[in-house]
Each structure stands twice: as structure tokens, then as C-alpha cells.
Design a protein around this motif. Structure first.
Motif: not given
Length: 213
Positions: A172-198
Motif C-alpha cells: 500500500t505504501k509503495k502504491i501511494k508513492k507511485i500514484k504520487a509520481r503519476f499525478k505529478k507527471s500525468a499532464k505532461k507525459d503522453e504515456r499516461i491516459i487520464i479518465v476522470g481521476k483515474k
């Protein structure tokens, strides 16, 4: 009478020494022995007509024609080789251009599909997220996730980040850290698809090791 050795006579007549010995034995040439050396005697007629033909000269002419013929054949072959090399180079260049064009076409198609998918997902997300109850949103998100994974399964491997991380067995701790990284990079990283909050990732097309770790 003119005297000369067997060697000189052979050179003079343009024949071998054996031929001179044969002439002496047949009597067509006279000979004497002086100091143990056999000398050939030539009268005036033989001296004048001895070299009716000169073998070395004939050989020289024959060799010249032969080398000239070889040189002509060489030039023709070289010309043919040059032509084939040019044709081969041209075909290779055409093939490379075709491969480059095909690769660019494929990349363009995938890019367009990626953009279309992102736009569709964003549009769908916006429609059902507005003013929807929280329970309904969660239910719709699950349905949407199933649609996404089934629609693109043939060409890619799109899966939600939550599902991917759970399959990887992270804590759970590791997942939270990874999600924080995704949140930080999501808007500028074309590899990440955003649907709502997921977040959704395409594990077949992209490598996320720099974010997931």
C-alpha cells in the motif's frame, strides 16, 4: 661458307636445337667438328633464306592480339559491373525510402489512434462525471475501464494503474508513492491516459519503469 654453333643456328633459323640436329642428321645442313664442338656450315643460299619466318615475331603479334582481346573483354565486363552496381544501389535506395515511408505511416496511424482514444475517453469521462453521485461515478468508472481494455486489446494493452499495481503485488505504501509520481507527471507525459481521476497505462506500447520503479 659460314660457320656457327648449334645454339646460334637454332636462334638464326628460329627453331630448337633439336631441329638443327635433325637437319644435320638428314643432311639438309652440313656440319664439322672443331675442337670437339659441332659447327653448322651454311652456304650463301642458306644464309640468305634461313630466316624466311621468325617465330618470335609471330608469337609477339599473336600475344598482342590476345591481350588486346582480353582488354576489350575486361572493359565490357567492368562496364557491366558498374551498371549492375548502380542498379543495385538504386534498388537499395528505393527500398530504404519505402521502409521509411511505411514506418512513418504506421507511426502516424498509431499517433492518431492514441489522440482519438484520449479524446473519446476525455469526452465520455466529462459527460458522466458532471454532477453524478459518487456511487454512480465509481460504477461508471468500472464499466468504462472494462470498455477501454476490451476495445483496445487487439492493438495495445491499456489497463488502469490501480489494477496494474495490484497485479504487481506492491505494498500500500509503495502504491501511494507511485500514484504520487503519476499525478505529478500525468499532464505532461503522453504515456499516461487520464479518465476522470483515474490513470490508465499502455504496457504493450510504453515502458513505465522510470515512474513505477
Amino acid at each position: 661458307m659460314k660457320k656457327m654453333s648449334i645454339n646460334d643456328a637454332a636462334e638464326y633459323f628460329g627453331v630448337s636445337k633439336e631441329a638443327i640436329h635433325n637437319r644435320v642428321r638428314r643432311g639438309s645442313l652440313q656440319s664439322v667438328v672443331e675442337n670437339g664442338v659441332k659447327m653448322v656450315l651454311l652456304d650463301e643460299t642458306q644464309a640468305k633464306t634461313g630466316r624466311k619466318t621468325v617465330q618470335p615475331r609471330r608469337n609477339t603479334l599473336s600475344n598482342d592480339r590476345y591481350y588486346k582481346l582480353l582488354e576489350e573483354q575486361n572493359q565490357k565486363l567492368q562496364s557491366r559491373v558498374d551498371t549492375l552496381e548502380n542498379e543495385t544501389r538504386s534498388l537499395r535506395d528505393q527500398k530504404e525510402q519505402m521502409l521509411i515511408a511505411e514506418r512513418e505511416k504506421i507511426e502516424r496511424i498509431y499517433k492518431e489512434k492514441d489522440e482519438q482514444l484520449k479524446n473519446i475517453l476525455s469526452s465520455i469521462s466529462s459527460q458522466f462525471m458532471l454532477n453524478a453521485p459518487q456511487e454512480a461515478v465509481a460504477e461508471e468508472e468500472e464499466m468504462l475501464e472494462a470498455v477501454i481494455e476490451s476495445e483496445v486489446a487487439q492493438e495495445s494493452k491499456v489497463v488502469s494503474l490501480d489494477r496494474h499495481l495490484k497485479k504487481r503485488g506492491f505494498s500500500t505504501k509503495k502504491i501511494k508513492k507511485i500514484k504520487a509520481r503519476f499525478k505529478k507527471s500525468a499532464k505532461k507525459d503522453e504515456r499516461i491516459i487520464i479518465v476522470g481521476k483515474k490513470y490508465y497505462i499502455d504496457t504493450k506500447k510504453y515502458d513505465y519503469s522510470d515512474i513505477i520503479g
